[in-house]
Enzyme design. Structure first.
Site, short mmCIF file in Angstrom:
data_model
loop_
_atom_site.label_atom_id
_atom_site.label_comp_id
_atom_site.label_asym_id
_atom_site.label_seq_id
_atom_site.Cartn_x
_atom_site.Cartn_y
_atom_site.Cartn_z
N ASP A 44 0.87 -1.17 0.00
CA ASP A 44 0.00 0.00 0.00
C ASP A 44 0.91 1.22 0.00
OD1 ASP A 44 -1.69 2.11 0.54
OD2 ASP A 44 -2.72 1.15 2.21
N LEU A 66 3.25 3.52 -11.59
CA LEU A 66 1.94 3.52 -12.22
C LEU A 66 0.81 3.44 -11.20
CD1 LEU A 66 2.53 0.92 -15.10
CD2 LEU A 66 2.79 3.41 -15.22
N ALA A 68 -1.96 4.07 -8.92
CA ALA A 68 -2.78 5.26 -8.74
C ALA A 68 -4.24 4.86 -8.89
CB ALA A 68 -2.43 6.33 -9.79
N TYR A 134 -9.42 14.10 -10.34
CA TYR A 134 -8.37 13.23 -10.84
C TYR A 134 -7.22 14.06 -11.43
CZ TYR A 134 -5.87 9.98 -13.87
OH TYR A 134 -4.88 9.26 -14.48
#
Length: 292
Positions: A44, A66, A68, A134
């Site tokens: 995590d 990467l 996300a 985002y």
């Protein structure tokens, strides 16, 4: 063999990129929020202790970040900031703490940070104007990461839309493909007056590989093709491939507020770094996804 650590290795991008790099001689390791396995560590990234364990054991030569929350319509705005910003700085701080300052680091941001610029082609010199959480979280990540440029070898990438086999069905192109696989008569979509790049994931993997090999750092660069495709043209291609015509209806529930009308990137800086990269015709990508 050069060791590459990919965070989010079981994501759509991670699955394709790990396979691509392995086929070209890299020793690939990864992290996953869900599970551990061969060369894959459950981690995590919002917990720095998890990251320290993985980095200390793998000691990679390269790191591609990467991991996300990548779906812009994800329900919790807080998650975007927690994962996309705190998670990223945890990784960078851990690298410094373990004295892994010399490795090459690629951080995946997003072209959504540009927002609605009112321009046909978007380049890296533009001032970001994100229109959703985002994009805002990715821009915040970029701002934080730039403060590490003098301490670490970092490239920040801004990928434009891409797709391919195994992409989750809540994304636009896989949703369209699913309707044609099931031979539906009608598809409900949101904003129809949009244009995106819709690049092939193999094209993106080749770019990541070339960016690993290049000597650039302390830079922000688009991952793009400057190949814009209108949404209704995608439907027309699929009508031809599938041999029947689907009816398109607009569902107001799918219409996003602040939708970016056009996202097409300038390749000038990217190809200046790595040389020109070609990709297959988009109709071929669609056909492969339909037949998979």
């Amino acid at each position: 063999m050069k060791k590459v650590l990919i965070t989010g290795i079981d994501s759509f991008s991670g699955v394709h990129l790990s396979s691509y790099l392995e086929s070209r001689g890299y020793d690939v390791y990864g992290t996953s929020i869900f599970e551990s396995g061969y060369k894959k560590y459950q981690c995590d990234i919002t917990k720095k202790s998890d990251i320290l364990i993985v980095l200390n054991e793998v000691r990679p030569d390269f790191l591609i970040h990467l991991s996300a929350i990548s779906f812009a319509a994800h329900g919790s705005s807080e998650d975007f900031y927690k994962v996309n910003t705190i998670g990223t700085t945890n990784i960078l701080d851990s690298l410094i703490e373990l004295e892994l300052n010399s490795i090459k680091i690629i951080l995946a941001s997003s072209a959504t940070i540009y927002g609605n610029q009112g321009l046909e082609i978007l380049d890296e010199s533009l001032c970001p104007q994100p229109t959703n959480h985002y994009g805002a979280s990715k821009y915040a990540m970029e701002c934080l990461a730039k403060s590490y440029f003098e301490k670490l070898n970092i490239l920040i990438t801004r990928p434009f839309n891409y797709t391919g086999i195994k992409q989750a069905e809540h994304f636009l192109i896989p949703k369209i493909i699913k309707h044609f696989k099931e031979k539906r008569d009608v598809i409900e979509l949101g904003n129809l007056d949009v244009s995106r790049e819709f690049n092939d994931v193999g094209f993106v993997c080749e770019i990541y590989k070339k960016l690993l090999d290049c000597d650039k750092n302390g830079e922000v660069v688009n991952i793009c093709s400057n190949r814009g495709i209108k949404l209704l043209d995608v439907i027309a291609m699929m009508n031809e491939i599938a041999g029947y015509k689907i009816r398109v209806e607009v569902n107001p529930a799918f219409v996003r507020e602040g939708e970016i009308k056009s996202l097409t990137g300038s390749t000038k800086k990217l190809f200046g770094f790595i040389g020109e990269v070609k990709q297959k015709e988009f109709k071929q990508t669609l056909r492969e996804m339909l037949e998979a």
